[in-house]
Design a protein around this motif. Structure first.
Motif, PDB file in Angstrom:
ATOM      1  N   UNK A 132      25.090  41.473  -5.577  1.00 20.69           N
ATOM      2  CA  UNK A 132      23.806  41.859  -6.148  1.00 20.69           C
ATOM      3  C   UNK A 132      22.808  40.727  -5.947  1.00 20.69           C
ATOM      4  N   UNK A 133      21.690  41.051  -5.332  1.00 23.21           N
ATOM      5  CA  UNK A 133      20.637  40.076  -5.096  1.00 23.21           C
ATOM      6  C   UNK A 133      19.363  40.629  -5.717  1.00 23.21           C
ATOM      7  N   UNK A 134      18.874  39.952  -6.727  1.00 20.79           N
ATOM      8  CA  UNK A 134      17.658  40.407  -7.393  1.00 20.79           C
ATOM      9  C   UNK A 134      16.768  39.196  -7.645  1.00 20.79           C
ATOM     10  N   UNK A 135      15.504  39.331  -7.347  1.00 21.09           N
ATOM     11  CA  UNK A 135      14.551  38.280  -7.672  1.00 21.09           C
ATOM     12  C   UNK A 135      13.514  38.848  -8.630  1.00 21.09           C
ATOM     13  N   UNK A 136      13.233  38.111  -9.689  1.00 17.67           N
ATOM     14  CA  UNK A 136      12.181  38.523 -10.609  1.00 17.67           C
ATOM     15  C   UNK A 136      11.107  37.443 -10.596  1.00 17.67           C
ATOM     16  N   UNK A 137       9.877  37.853 -10.303  1.00 12.47           N
ATOM     17  CA  UNK A 137       8.774  36.891 -10.284  1.00 12.47           C
ATOM     18  C   UNK A 137       8.111  36.817 -11.645  1.00 12.47           C
ATOM     19  N   UNK A 138       7.328  35.797 -11.810  1.00 12.00           N
ATOM     20  CA  UNK A 138       6.664  35.565 -13.082  1.00 12.00           C
ATOM     21  C   UNK A 138       5.778  36.748 -13.479  1.00 12.00           C
ATOM     22  N   UNK A 139       5.902  37.206 -14.711  1.00  7.41           N
ATOM     23  CA  UNK A 139       5.042  38.258 -15.223  1.00  7.41           C
ATOM     24  C   UNK A 139       5.275  39.644 -14.665  1.00  7.41           C
ATOM     25  N   UNK A 140       6.305  39.789 -13.839  1.00  5.90           N
ATOM     26  CA  UNK A 140       6.521  41.054 -13.143  1.00  5.90           C
ATOM     27  C   UNK A 140       7.583  41.903 -13.862  1.00  5.90           C
ATOM     28  N   UNK A 141       7.514  43.213 -13.708  1.00  6.55           N
ATOM     29  CA  UNK A 141       8.555  44.081 -14.257  1.00  6.55           C
ATOM     30  C   UNK A 141       9.381  44.651 -13.121  1.00  6.55           C
ATOM     31  N   UNK A 142      10.665  44.325 -13.134  1.00  3.48           N
ATOM     32  CA  UNK A 142      11.555  44.808 -12.087  1.00  3.48           C
ATOM     33  C   UNK A 142      12.510  45.832 -12.701  1.00  3.48           C
ATOM     34  N   UNK A 143      12.590  46.985 -12.113  1.00  4.39           N
ATOM     35  CA  UNK A 143      13.504  48.013 -12.597  1.00  4.39           C
ATOM     36  C   UNK A 143      14.830  47.933 -11.857  1.00  4.39           C
ATOM     37  N   UNK A 144      15.925  48.060 -12.597  1.00  4.91           N
ATOM     38  CA  UNK A 144      17.236  48.133 -11.968  1.00  4.91           C
ATOM     39  C   UNK A 144      17.786  49.523 -12.290  1.00  4.91           C
ATOM     40  N   UNK A 145      17.923  50.342 -11.260  1.00  8.36           N
ATOM     41  CA  UNK A 145      18.322  51.733 -11.455  1.00  8.36           C
ATOM     42  C   UNK A 145      19.707  51.977 -10.912  1.00  8.36           C
TER      43      UNK A 145
END
Lengths: 320, 329
Positions: B28-41
């Motif tokens: 699993x490779x996920x990057x979350x940037x500052x202030x961002x909303x990332x959905x994991x489905x």
């Protein structure tokens, strides 16, 4: 006009509750409070509403798994709400139920073949044809005949729900009450079961009472939809009317609250304030007035009646 | 380039049981940037919750173990730091909201005390300040009668209110990253709308990044900037929210999108993905989605494809797009 298959008139279910350890004052939880509707042969009536609105209780009373406090249930014109247990057992093969939780509704100690054969035994299906019938049913719901000797734990959620559907179909019922049949399933499996229910309806000319909280699912499967709030039907209409032109403020809010899988669509959302009041102490007048953006003085005092506003579109609201 | 706050690279979390190793998370490779909303489905068992537990290092009392990959939070490797250091981050800089508010609140402590606990620990507030802060947080999440609720117990609140308390607790220390694991699944639609609205507002105000784990594509469309789709422990596709919904590449993402009934859409039959989600003990060879895939080829059954960059900021794990440039992991 053809007589409806099911006619429910002023159905009520009050659950008594004793306050305090020593009896004290008795009060009632009004789970279903004066609900009336009809279901025509071959159609699907959807009941939607949030938790505690009485949709499951309504379904269970229709199945006579619960005795109504008041009101009538007519099945093919015959009153079934007053039949005793023996009489109801005979007639129950005409209506069967599919339950929400495919894990809890199948006996883990019984083989699939025994689970599906049980209604056949109860209703006196000839013994020598039973096995054949079970195998046929398994194929009808998209399982294989070799699944008959397995136990429920060997199946996934979607497959278990298929077993539950096969059991409901076993005695050739006319009506199937499906209480949240897909809400426990994964998205990709939900659509399989919804398609199966639609196919079966066509093949066996079934009538459904489809109970769910998911408005998109109900829209997909139903012909007509009733919206419930705190034990009452607040709006009842043909699917297209209800979803295109919702009249009741609660229906409008409910529809606008559903998240739509389209990131470009930015809709005006009606956010309701507050929580659903407790059915043991519902607000006076219109039960929705505490959360309604259009509440008037009248709403706090007078209980609105379900009225036909336009063709087959019923609303219970003082605005209309 | 946006500032990265969380970077999960090729994470592998495996569980050992009597019947063998279960690869709950396997690449699993996920990057979350500052202030961002990332959905994991993803569907049940795809490893989305285990991913979040791995980030929070909450797998200590389970048979689960991180066997590969790295998790970096603001450049710090969360696997390498001590439990003491982790404790300073957990609940402070990274907060989490769980699915079932009733089971994640302590039933025998008052609401106020549960919120104040983290505040006293991380912000070094004294008892009175912490209580004040708890009341302010409750007001912020829209709880009426906050001064009274602060002295009530979880059982006295409704499901929606409890979830608000959970959010108040998570946001109390102004985290930089909020991990929300199915925050609205147990709630009714009208309450869900309230909670989503609240989360959006709070993340905007506090510039908090959100990793939103859900199976509801509607919630994703509404909340997220970017979407990660998971299947059987692996990331199969990642792109911005518009690309995922309008131009999905992986057959699983496509299938998932088409199989959901949509409001106002008139179809007689829904497209559905045939078959069942594979169980860990019954993982197919090669691409995990191959047995259910409408576009399956021979190679899919033999070899697992890599996660490839197929377009600008659009990755996909599928043999149909194998000629693209390899994502540098």
């Amino acid at each position: 006009m053809e007589a409806p298959l099911v006619e429910v008139k002023n159905l009520k279910k009050y659950f008594p509750k004793n306050k305090g350890l020593f009896g004290g004052k008795k009060f009632f939880v009004k789970a279903v409070d004066d609900v009336s509707f009809t279901i025509k042969k071959g159609e699907t009536l959807g009941l939607v509403g949030e938790s505690g609105c009485g949709k499951s209780t309504t379904g269970r009373m229709l199945m006579r798994l619960l005795d109504p406090t008041e009101g009538q249930i007519l099945f093919e014109g015959n009153e079934i709400s007053s039949l005793n247990d023996n009489q109801i057992r005979d007639i129950r093969k005409e209506f069967q139920m599919v339950f929400q939780d495919p894990y809890a509704s199948l006996n883990p100690r019984m083989k699939v073949s025994d689970i599906i054969a049980e209604p056949l035994i109860v209703h006196g299906y000839p013994k020598e044809k039973r096995e054949e019938r079970v195998q046929h049913l398994l194929e009808v719901v998209g399982l294989n005949a070799y699944h008959a000797d397995r136990f429920p734990h060997e199946f996934s959620g979607g497959q278990r729900q298929r077993i539950g559907i096969a059991r409901a179909l076993a005695v050739n019922p006319k009506l199937i009450v499906a209480d949240e049949p897909v809400s426990a399933l994964d998205v990709s499996i939900q659509s399989q079961i919804l398609n199966l229910l639609k196919d079966l309806q066509e093949e066996f000319n079934l009538t459904y009472l489809f109970i769910a909280h998911d408005l998109s699912v109900v829209e997909h499967i139903s012909d007509r939809v009733g919206v419930m709030y705190l034990g009452k039907i607040v709006e009842l209409a043909d699917k297209d009317n209800l979803y295109k032109e919702p009249l009741h403020p609660y229906t409008k809010a409910l529809l606008s609250a559903v998240p739509v899988p389209n990131p470009r669509l930015k809709r005006e959302r009606i956010i309701l304030t507050g929580d659903i009041p407790s059915p043991s102490n519902p607000p006076s007048g219109c039960t929705f007035h505490t959360r309604c953006p259009f509440a008037m003085e009248e709403c706090k005092k007078v209980v609105p009646q379900l009225k036909e506003i336009s063709d087959r579109h019923f609303v219970s609201c003082h605005l209309y | 380039m946006a500032e990265k706050i969380l970077e999960i690279k090729n994470l592998q979390t495996h569980f050992t049981s009597d019947s063998g190793v279960v690869k709950a998370v396997d690449g699993v490779t996920i990057t979350v940037n500052k202030g961002e909303t990332v959905g994991v489905v993803g569907e049940s068992g795809c490893g989305k919750s285990v991913t979040s537990l791995s980030v929070m290092r909450l797998l200590k009392d389970t048979p689960g173990k991180i066997v590969g990959g790295t998790i970096e939070f603001e450049g710090k490797n969360l696997e390498a730091i001590s439990e003491k250091e982790m404790r300073l981050i957990r609940g402070n800089e990274i907060a989490m909201i769980f699915q079932e508010p009733m089971t994640s609140l302590n039933p025998v402590y008052k609401i106020g005390r549960q919120i104040a606990e983290a505040v006293q620990l991380h912000l070094k507030y004294d008892k009175r300040q912490a209580r004040e802060h708890a009341i302010n947080m409750l007001k912020l999440v829209g709880i009426p009668r906050a001064e009274e609720i602060v002295d009530e117990f979880p059982y006295q609140l409704s499901g929606g209110m409890r979830q608000r308390v959970m959010i108040a607790m998570a946001m109390a220390c102004k985290p930089k990253l909020l991990i929300a694991d199915e925050p609205t699944t147990a709630l009714d639609v009208t309450i869900q709308a309230q909670i989503l609205d609240l989360m959006r507002k709070l993340s905007k105000e506090g510039d908090t990044a959100i990793m939103l784990i859900t199976h509801d594509l509607g919630v994703v469309a509404e909340m997220c900037d970017r979407v990660v789709v998971m299947y059987a422990g692996k990331v199969v596709e990642e792109a911005d929210v518009f690309t995922i919904f309008e131009n999905p590449k992986h057959p699983y993402t496509e299938g998932l999108l088409y199989s959901v009934p949509k409001l106002g859409q008139k179809v007689d039959r829904l497209d559905s993905i045939p078959g069942n989600v594979p169980t860990p003990s019954n993982m197919p060879e090669g691409c995990k989605f191959a047995p259910r895939c409408p576009k399956v080829m021979d190679i899919c059954r033999q070899q697992d494809p890599d996660l490839l960059l197929i377009d600008k900021e659009h990755t996909c794990r599928c043999w149909l797009y194998q000629n693209s440039e390899v994502l540098e992991v």
